[in-house]
Each structure stands twice: as C-alpha cells, then as structure tokens.
Design a protein around this motif. Structure first.
Motif, short mmCIF file in Angstrom:
data_model
loop_
_atom_site.label_atom_id
_atom_site.label_comp_id
_atom_site.label_asym_id
_atom_site.label_seq_id
_atom_site.Cartn_x
_atom_site.Cartn_y
_atom_site.Cartn_z
N ALA A 167 40.85 33.19 37.88
CA ALA A 167 40.42 33.55 36.23
C ALA A 167 41.19 32.79 35.12
O ALA A 167 40.58 32.31 34.11
N GLN A 168 42.56 32.56 35.15
CA GLN A 168 43.31 32.07 34.47
C GLN A 168 43.71 30.53 34.47
O GLN A 168 43.72 29.79 33.66
N LYS A 169 43.93 30.26 35.76
CA LYS A 169 44.50 28.99 36.05
C LYS A 169 43.22 28.04 36.51
O LYS A 169 43.36 26.64 36.26
N GLY A 170 42.17 28.11 36.29
CA GLY A 170 40.95 27.45 36.60
C GLY A 170 40.56 27.22 38.25
O GLY A 170 41.13 27.71 39.11
N CYS A 171 40.18 25.88 38.37
CA CYS A 171 39.86 25.17 39.75
C CYS A 171 41.05 24.52 40.10
O CYS A 171 41.54 23.52 39.47
N GLY A 202 41.01 33.92 43.30
CA GLY A 202 42.53 34.46 43.14
C GLY A 202 43.66 33.78 44.05
O GLY A 202 44.58 34.29 44.05
N ARG A 203 43.00 32.69 44.63
CA ARG A 203 44.23 31.75 45.70
C ARG A 203 45.08 31.15 44.87
O ARG A 203 44.74 30.61 43.69
N ALA A 204 46.38 30.92 45.30
CA ALA A 204 47.36 30.17 44.59
C ALA A 204 47.24 28.68 44.94
O ALA A 204 48.08 28.20 45.96
N ILE A 219 28.56 28.33 43.20
CA ILE A 219 27.80 28.94 44.23
C ILE A 219 28.55 29.48 45.16
O ILE A 219 29.43 28.81 45.86
N THR A 220 28.50 30.67 45.57
CA THR A 220 29.41 31.33 46.41
C THR A 220 28.85 32.35 47.32
O THR A 220 27.36 32.70 47.27
N ASP A 221 29.49 33.13 48.18
CA ASP A 221 28.90 34.19 49.11
C ASP A 221 28.93 35.41 48.82
O ASP A 221 28.33 36.47 49.14
N GLN A 222 30.07 35.51 47.69
CA GLN A 222 30.14 37.25 47.21
C GLN A 222 30.39 36.96 45.69
O GLN A 222 31.05 36.05 45.10
N MET A 223 30.14 38.09 45.01
CA MET A 223 30.19 38.06 43.42
C MET A 223 31.88 38.04 43.35
O MET A 223 32.43 38.84 43.93
N PRO A 224 32.43 37.28 42.49
CA PRO A 224 33.74 37.41 42.39
C PRO A 224 34.37 38.61 41.44
O PRO A 224 33.55 39.37 41.04
N ASP A 225 35.55 38.77 41.16
CA ASP A 225 36.31 39.97 40.87
C ASP A 225 35.66 39.84 39.12
O ASP A 225 35.45 38.77 38.57
N ARG A 226 35.73 40.96 38.51
CA ARG A 226 35.42 41.12 37.13
C ARG A 226 36.16 40.03 36.27
O ARG A 226 35.38 39.53 35.43
N ASP A 227 37.33 39.74 36.33
CA ASP A 227 37.93 38.54 35.65
C ASP A 227 37.34 37.34 35.48
O ASP A 227 37.29 36.76 34.61
N GLU A 230 34.09 37.37 34.02
CA GLU A 230 34.17 37.21 32.60
C GLU A 230 34.38 35.89 32.03
O GLU A 230 33.92 35.38 31.17
N GLN A 231 35.38 35.22 32.83
CA GLN A 231 35.63 33.72 32.31
C GLN A 231 34.55 32.90 32.79
O GLN A 231 34.15 32.10 31.76
N LEU A 232 33.92 32.80 33.75
CA LEU A 232 32.76 31.99 34.05
C LEU A 232 31.35 32.49 33.40
O LEU A 232 30.75 31.69 32.81
#
Length: 240
Positions: A167-171, A202-204, A219-227, A230-232
């Motif tokens: 969410a903070q660091k991007g891709c 959320g992976r490092a 495009i993913t298989d599960q909705m990400p967490d709220r943070d 909100e960013q995307l």
C-alpha cells in the motif's frame, strides 16, 4: 528436507509415519534443522523458513495455480483481436498466454520464451521477442538489450506481473534486472495492467518497479486489504 521442499510444511506425526521413526526422533531432528536455519519449527510440526526470495519458476507455476488461471482468464477477456500487447515473464503470464490461443491478429511483445512459444505462428499473430541474456530459471531475456527493446515499441495494454504489492511502497520485485525491464515497459503503454494473486499483497519486495498511481488496473483473485484498496481505488481492481 526433500519432503519439506515438496510440501512446504509437515506435521511431526506425518513425518514420523513417512520416515518410519518415532515422534521424538522427528522433534530432535526439527530442533537441529531449526538451529541451523534450514527449517522453521512451528506448533506440532515444521516448515521451510520464510524467505524474501522468489522460488524457482517451475515451482511458482504450481503455486496458487487455480487462482492464477482465473486471473489469466479474466485478463484475456480484456483483449480484443488486433490488440498490441506486452506480456512479461511471470508465472501468471504463462497461463495468460494460453488463454489467448483463440485470439487473432495480435501483436505480442515479450521477454518470455514461454509466452513467445505459446503465441507465435498462431492465428496470424506477430510476436516480437526481446534480446539480451537468457535467464536459466525461466528462459526469459534481461539486461540492457532487453531494456532497449522495450523502449522501441508502444502498446495498447501491458500485462505485468509483480512479486510484491504494498500500500505504501507500491509495486516491487525481487530481481533488479527484472524491475529495470518492467520500468522500461510502463511508459510505453496506454494501459498498465498488473496481474498478481493475493499472496503478493503486503509482501516485502526488494526492488521498486512503480508507484500504485501508475497502475491502471490490478487483476487478482481476492480483494486486497483496506489500505491497498484505498490507495488503488476499488474501480482499479478486478477480482477473478
């Protein structure tokens, strides 16, 4: 360790049965493996240690296989005959290429020999393959020649896999050459479409590829967490 490499984690009882020894023998072995860092002790069993490095490509193809296939199918629904596409070398990209076999008159730019092999000489498609050093793990091209290749073309859509999305660091990714290649692709396309299953959230990651603001669609298989949502923004997320 061979069993762990195949299964990722095992219980004490399961290992004792497989190896024909007592539970206490397995527990002693687990303690020694844990002390050496070869394995990680967990309640009632053992697992491979957590690592920031991606596993080998063939293993990645099997991880979250059904999820990646769903992502690939949804991604293919965004492609129309005649599109000019970039497809990278990720494991999800291999499944995506297979979903495109009925499409016609595509122009495909890729650094993946697997993607190129799947789509060349089919339905009047044209496939352009990046040059450069071929990586042994996944037979994909990287290096200065591959980056120069990416900068020669413009595409309508770029389907890019990511090793980590934060969410903070991007891709982010795990390999410098891979990240540099993707950074060269992004300015050359009209639509940046990131394909990633939920384990990437959320992976490092190690190397920054781009900010979330540069992603047109996830495009993913599960909705990400709220943070991350909100960013995307929910309108830039499609769940398979």
């Amino acid at each position: 360790m061979n069993i762990l490499q195949a299964q990722k984690s095992c219980s004490v009882i399961e290992l004792a049965e497989k190896l024909g020894v007592s539970d206490e023998t397995i527990r002693r072995d687990i303690r020694q493996l844990s002390l050496s860092g070869a394995a990680e002790k967990i309640h009632g069993g053992v697992m491979l240690p957590q690592s920031s490095q991606e596993p080998p490509f063939l293993r990645r193809l099997q991880e979250q296989r059904e999820e990646k296939q769903r992502i690939a199918k949804l991604s293919a629904g965004l492609v129309v005959d005649g599109d000019v596409l970039f497809i990278d070398n990720g494991s999800t990209s291999c499944y995506f290429a297979r979903e495109l076999i009925s499409h016609r008159n595509l122009t495909i730019l890729t650094n993946s020999t697997e993607v190129a092999r799947e789509l060349c000489s089919r339905n009047n498609n044209r496939v352009f393959m990046a040059g450069g050093e071929i990586r042994a793990d996944d037979s994909s091209a990287f290096g200065p020649a591959a980056v120069a290749f990416a900068r020669q073309f413009t595409t309508q859509k770029a389907f890019i896999s990511m090793g980590a999305i934060h969410a903070q660091k991007g891709c982010l990714d795990f390999d410098l050459a891979e990240a540099e290649f993707k950074r060269a692709v992004i300015p050359q396309t009209e639509n940046v479409i990131v394909t990633a299953d939920h384990t990437k959230f959320g992976r490092a990651g190690i190397v920054k590829v781009c900010d979330l603001a540069e992603v047109d669609l996830l495009i993913t298989d599960q909705m990400p967490d709220r943070d991350l949502v909100e960013q995307l923004g929910p309108d830039r997320i499609k769940v398979a």
